[in-house]
Design a protein around this motif. Structure first.
Motif, PDB file in Angstrom:
ATOM      1  N   GLU A   1       0.840  -1.187   0.000  1.00  0.00           N
ATOM      2  CA  GLU A   1       0.000   0.000   0.000  1.00  0.00           C
ATOM      3  C   GLU A   1       0.884   1.249   0.000  1.00  0.00           C
ATOM      4  O   GLU A   1       1.942   1.276   0.643  1.00  0.00           O
ATOM      5  CB  GLU A   1      -0.844  -0.041   1.289  1.00  0.00           C
ATOM      6  CG  GLU A   1      -2.079   0.765   1.249  1.00  0.00           C
ATOM      7  CD  GLU A   1      -2.916   0.546   2.510  1.00  0.00           C
ATOM      8  OE1 GLU A   1      -3.704   1.441   2.795  1.00  0.00           O
ATOM      9  OE2 GLU A   1      -2.762  -0.467   3.183  1.00  0.00           O
ATOM     10  N   LEU A   2       0.473   2.291  -0.740  1.00  0.00           N
ATOM     11  CA  LEU A   2       1.223   3.541  -0.746  1.00  0.00           C
ATOM     12  C   LEU A   2       0.986   4.284   0.558  1.00  0.00           C
ATOM     13  O   LEU A   2      -0.127   4.345   1.058  1.00  0.00           O
ATOM     14  CB  LEU A   2       0.788   4.422  -1.916  1.00  0.00           C
ATOM     15  CG  LEU A   2       1.168   3.956  -3.313  1.00  0.00           C
ATOM     16  CD1 LEU A   2       0.600   4.922  -4.347  1.00  0.00           C
ATOM     17  CD2 LEU A   2       2.671   3.877  -3.468  1.00  0.00           C
ATOM     18  N   ASN A   3       2.070   4.879   1.087  1.00  0.00           N
ATOM     19  CA  ASN A   3       1.942   5.655   2.331  1.00  0.00           C
ATOM     20  C   ASN A   3       1.788   7.140   2.048  1.00  0.00           C
ATOM     21  O   ASN A   3       1.477   7.913   2.942  1.00  0.00           O
ATOM     22  CB  ASN A   3       3.164   5.425   3.224  1.00  0.00           C
ATOM     23  CG  ASN A   3       3.208   3.994   3.728  1.00  0.00           C
ATOM     24  OD1 ASN A   3       2.163   3.360   3.845  1.00  0.00           O
ATOM     25  ND2 ASN A   3       4.393   3.499   4.011  1.00  0.00           N
ATOM     26  N   GLN A   4       2.056   7.563   0.823  1.00  0.00           N
ATOM     27  CA  GLN A   4       1.953   8.962   0.462  1.00  0.00           C
ATOM     28  C   GLN A   4       0.911   9.129  -0.645  1.00  0.00           C
ATOM     29  O   GLN A   4       0.654   8.184  -1.388  1.00  0.00           O
ATOM     30  CB  GLN A   4       3.307   9.481   0.010  1.00  0.00           C
ATOM     31  CG  GLN A   4       3.996   8.555  -0.938  1.00  0.00           C
ATOM     32  CD  GLN A   4       5.443   8.950  -1.082  1.00  0.00           C
ATOM     33  OE1 GLN A   4       5.727  10.133  -1.192  1.00  0.00           O
ATOM     34  NE2 GLN A   4       6.332   7.997  -1.094  1.00  0.00           N
ATOM     35  N   PRO A   5       0.335  10.285  -0.741  1.00  0.00           N
ATOM     36  CA  PRO A   5      -0.689  10.480  -1.760  1.00  0.00           C
ATOM     37  C   PRO A   5      -0.072  10.454  -3.163  1.00  0.00           C
ATOM     38  O   PRO A   5       1.114  10.704  -3.336  1.00  0.00           O
ATOM     39  CB  PRO A   5      -1.262  11.848  -1.436  1.00  0.00           C
ATOM     40  CG  PRO A   5      -0.255  12.532  -0.611  1.00  0.00           C
ATOM     41  CD  PRO A   5       0.525  11.472   0.088  1.00  0.00           C
ATOM     42  N   PRO A   6      -0.869  10.142  -4.149  1.00  0.00           N
ATOM     43  CA  PRO A   6      -0.336  10.117  -5.515  1.00  0.00           C
ATOM     44  C   PRO A   6       0.057  11.515  -5.996  1.00  0.00           C
ATOM     45  O   PRO A   6      -0.481  12.512  -5.559  1.00  0.00           O
ATOM     46  CB  PRO A   6      -1.509   9.562  -6.327  1.00  0.00           C
ATOM     47  CG  PRO A   6      -2.711   9.779  -5.505  1.00  0.00           C
ATOM     48  CD  PRO A   6      -2.270   9.791  -4.077  1.00  0.00           C
TER      49      PRO A   6
END
Length: 127
Positions: free
Chosen positions: A115-120
């Motif tokens: 899962e990404l921890n920062q916004p796109p």
């Protein structure tokens, strides 16, 4: 040598033993003593109403039997519907649980997808 002879034919109502043949009706007549109740014979004017009442009684018994059978079938079907409804509720709950983001993340972790921890980030291209 002996001569050919004709067999003696039995009269209707006689048994091969020589006496009158016993049928269920003669047995009923002996046991119920119908002649004492009705006299010498059955009054013919009473036969149609008695036959009609007997037919109605048989129809009532048949109808009652069919109704009870139908009630049993309905109860069985209702029980099956309740069982299926419980299964559907369980499956829906499992599906909703498995489609949560945290559950999906656990399942795809084995493929090294995280899962990404920062916004796109939006990439702008100038023409």
């Amino acid at each position: 040598m002996s001569q050919n002879t004709f067999k003696k034919k039995l009269k209707a109502g006689n048994s091969p033993k020589g006496g009158p043949r016993k049928t269920i009706f003669t047995w009923m007549e002996e046991k119920l003593d119908v002649t004492r109740i009705l006299g010498e014979g059955v009054p013919v004017q009473f036969v149609p109403p008695v036959a009609f009442l007997t037919l109605l009684a048989l129809l009532y018994i048949y109808s009652n039997h069919r109704a009870e059978s139908m009630v049993r079938k309905i109860e069985k079907a209702q029980q099956e519907v309740e069982d299926i409804r419980a299964d559907v509720t369980t499956l829906e709950a499992e599906y909703m649980q498995s489609s949560m983001q945290s559950e999906v993340a656990k399942r795809v972790a084995q493929y090294e997808l995280y899962e990404l921890n920062q916004p796109p980030v939006k990439i702008d291209l100038k023409k």
